[in-house]
Scaffold this motif. Sequence first.
Motif, PDB file in Angstrom:
ATOM      1  N   VAL A 114       0.842  -1.203   0.000  1.00  0.00           N
ATOM      2  CA  VAL A 114       0.000   0.000   0.000  1.00  0.00           C
ATOM      3  C   VAL A 114       0.878   1.254   0.000  1.00  0.00           C
ATOM      4  O   VAL A 114       0.703   2.160   0.801  1.00  0.00           O
ATOM      5  CB  VAL A 114      -1.005   0.003   1.188  1.00  0.00           C
ATOM      6  CG1 VAL A 114      -2.149  -0.955   0.943  1.00  0.00           C
ATOM      7  CG2 VAL A 114      -0.320  -0.311   2.498  1.00  0.00           C
ATOM      8  N   ASP A 115       1.830   1.274  -0.934  1.00  0.00           N
ATOM      9  CA  ASP A 115       2.747   2.400  -1.047  1.00  0.00           C
ATOM     10  C   ASP A 115       2.005   3.649  -1.510  1.00  0.00           C
ATOM     11  O   ASP A 115       1.001   3.560  -2.224  1.00  0.00           O
ATOM     12  CB  ASP A 115       3.867   2.087  -2.040  1.00  0.00           C
ATOM     13  CG  ASP A 115       4.766   0.951  -1.581  1.00  0.00           C
ATOM     14  OD1 ASP A 115       4.698   0.572  -0.400  1.00  0.00           O
ATOM     15  OD2 ASP A 115       5.540   0.436  -2.412  1.00  0.00           O
ATOM     16  N   GLY A 116       2.519   4.806  -1.103  1.00  0.00           N
ATOM     17  CA  GLY A 116       1.951   6.085  -1.516  1.00  0.00           C
ATOM     18  C   GLY A 116       3.064   7.038  -1.900  1.00  0.00           C
ATOM     19  O   GLY A 116       4.200   6.610  -2.137  1.00  0.00           O
ATOM     20  N   ASN A 117       2.759   8.323  -1.935  1.00  0.00           N
ATOM     21  CA  ASN A 117       3.768   9.328  -2.266  1.00  0.00           C
ATOM     22  C   ASN A 117       4.841   9.373  -1.187  1.00  0.00           C
ATOM     23  O   ASN A 117       4.556   9.746  -0.051  1.00  0.00           O
ATOM     24  CB  ASN A 117       3.127  10.715  -2.403  1.00  0.00           C
ATOM     25  CG  ASN A 117       2.249  10.804  -3.630  1.00  0.00           C
ATOM     26  OD1 ASN A 117       2.389  10.016  -4.558  1.00  0.00           O
ATOM     27  ND2 ASN A 117       1.337  11.755  -3.631  1.00  0.00           N
ATOM     28  N   ASN A 118       6.040   8.981  -1.536  1.00  0.00           N
ATOM     29  CA  ASN A 118       7.185   8.979  -0.627  1.00  0.00           C
ATOM     30  C   ASN A 118       6.962   8.128   0.618  1.00  0.00           C
ATOM     31  O   ASN A 118       7.570   8.381   1.658  1.00  0.00           O
ATOM     32  CB  ASN A 118       7.571  10.403  -0.221  1.00  0.00           C
ATOM     33  CG  ASN A 118       8.003  11.224  -1.415  1.00  0.00           C
ATOM     34  OD1 ASN A 118       8.815  10.767  -2.225  1.00  0.00           O
ATOM     35  ND2 ASN A 118       7.460  12.406  -1.560  1.00  0.00           N
ATOM     36  N   ILE A 119       6.072   7.148   0.531  1.00  0.00           N
ATOM     37  CA  ILE A 119       5.805   6.257   1.663  1.00  0.00           C
ATOM     38  C   ILE A 119       5.781   4.815   1.175  1.00  0.00           C
ATOM     39  O   ILE A 119       5.139   4.496   0.187  1.00  0.00           O
ATOM     40  CB  ILE A 119       4.468   6.603   2.349  1.00  0.00           C
ATOM     41  CG1 ILE A 119       4.563   7.976   3.019  1.00  0.00           C
ATOM     42  CG2 ILE A 119       4.078   5.549   3.369  1.00  0.00           C
ATOM     43  CD1 ILE A 119       3.304   8.452   3.682  1.00  0.00           C
ATOM     44  N   ILE A 120       6.494   3.967   1.903  1.00  0.00           N
ATOM     45  CA  ILE A 120       6.444   2.527   1.665  1.00  0.00           C
ATOM     46  C   ILE A 120       5.591   1.948   2.785  1.00  0.00           C
ATOM     47  O   ILE A 120       5.858   2.206   3.956  1.00  0.00           O
ATOM     48  CB  ILE A 120       7.852   1.896   1.712  1.00  0.00           C
ATOM     49  CG1 ILE A 120       8.735   2.447   0.596  1.00  0.00           C
ATOM     50  CG2 ILE A 120       7.769   0.375   1.634  1.00  0.00           C
ATOM     51  CD1 ILE A 120      10.185   2.000   0.698  1.00  0.00           C
ATOM     52  N   ASP A 155       8.213   6.640   5.973  1.00  0.00           N
ATOM     53  CA  ASP A 155       8.247   7.890   5.230  1.00  0.00           C
ATOM     54  C   ASP A 155       9.643   8.009   4.628  1.00  0.00           C
ATOM     55  O   ASP A 155      10.640   8.054   5.356  1.00  0.00           O
ATOM     56  CB  ASP A 155       7.965   9.064   6.175  1.00  0.00           C
ATOM     57  CG  ASP A 155       7.852  10.388   5.459  1.00  0.00           C
ATOM     58  OD1 ASP A 155       8.733  10.688   4.620  1.00  0.00           O
ATOM     59  OD2 ASP A 155       6.891  11.117   5.738  1.00  0.00           O
ATOM     60  N   LEU A 156       9.723   8.036   3.296  1.00  0.00           N
ATOM     61  CA  LEU A 156      11.025   8.057   2.627  1.00  0.00           C
ATOM     62  C   LEU A 156      11.751   9.391   2.768  1.00  0.00           C
ATOM     63  O   LEU A 156      12.962   9.456   2.560  1.00  0.00           O
ATOM     64  CB  LEU A 156      10.856   7.696   1.147  1.00  0.00           C
ATOM     65  CG  LEU A 156      10.340   6.285   0.884  1.00  0.00           C
ATOM     66  CD1 LEU A 156      10.078   6.071  -0.599  1.00  0.00           C
ATOM     67  CD2 LEU A 156      11.317   5.245   1.415  1.00  0.00           C
ATOM     68  N   ILE A 157      11.042  10.428   3.131  1.00  0.00           N
ATOM     69  CA  ILE A 157      11.671  11.736   3.308  1.00  0.00           C
ATOM     70  C   ILE A 157      12.257  11.863   4.712  1.00  0.00           C
ATOM     71  O   ILE A 157      13.416  12.223   4.890  1.00  0.00           O
ATOM     72  CB  ILE A 157      10.676  12.886   3.021  1.00  0.00           C
ATOM     73  CG1 ILE A 157      10.274  12.833   1.545  1.00  0.00           C
ATOM     74  CG2 ILE A 157      11.281  14.243   3.377  1.00  0.00           C
ATOM     75  CD1 ILE A 157       9.130  13.740   1.167  1.00  0.00           C
ATOM     76  N   THR A 158      11.465  11.550   5.730  1.00  0.00           N
ATOM     77  CA  THR A 158      11.929  11.696   7.118  1.00  0.00           C
ATOM     78  C   THR A 158      12.606  10.430   7.646  1.00  0.00           C
ATOM     79  O   THR A 158      13.338  10.487   8.628  1.00  0.00           O
ATOM     80  CB  THR A 158      10.756  12.033   8.058  1.00  0.00           C
ATOM     81  OG1 THR A 158       9.849  10.925   8.074  1.00  0.00           O
ATOM     82  CG2 THR A 158      10.043  13.293   7.621  1.00  0.00           C
ATOM     83  N   GLY A 159      12.299   9.272   7.031  1.00  0.00           N
ATOM     84  CA  GLY A 159      12.829   8.003   7.516  1.00  0.00           C
ATOM     85  C   GLY A 159      12.028   7.416   8.673  1.00  0.00           C
ATOM     86  O   GLY A 159      12.357   6.352   9.194  1.00  0.00           O
TER      87      GLY A 159
END
Length: 139
Positions: free
Chosen positions: A20-26, A38-42
């Motif tokens: 259920v990936d989304g914008n900048n989220i795995i 969150d791929l931006i904040t980790g």
Amino acid sequence: MYTLEDIMQQATEDEYATIVDGNNIISRLLYGCKISKDLITGKIEILNTAKGGEWYSKLTTAELNYFFEFGWRIGVYELSLSNYRTKLDRVERLIKAEINGRRNPKQIISLKASRENIMNRYAKIKQKYNQIKSKHYDH
């Protein structure tokens, strides 16, 4: 002991988990448990999607500790079993209230069918849980 990174990695490698990936989220979802990074904040977060009330609720410390101790899959099973026990308790209370109250036969039959359904799903997860947990302890 596992870290949130370890648990996230296990979840992304779990072929049964729904992606259920989304914008900048795995994100991965399995048996009412969602883990997201969150791929931006980790930031990594594990949520319970099957608890009554809020759609997504944060895990308790005890629930989180199960993931840290045993990893993704056993943590998911433990959380799922806990959710089923909660649902079963709720249905049992409703059955007792109906029997002691209105005594509506259709409602009682419906509640008993719901109880049977929950018990079957609980038994299925419990069997998987026991199999994987015994493998975990064999190593």
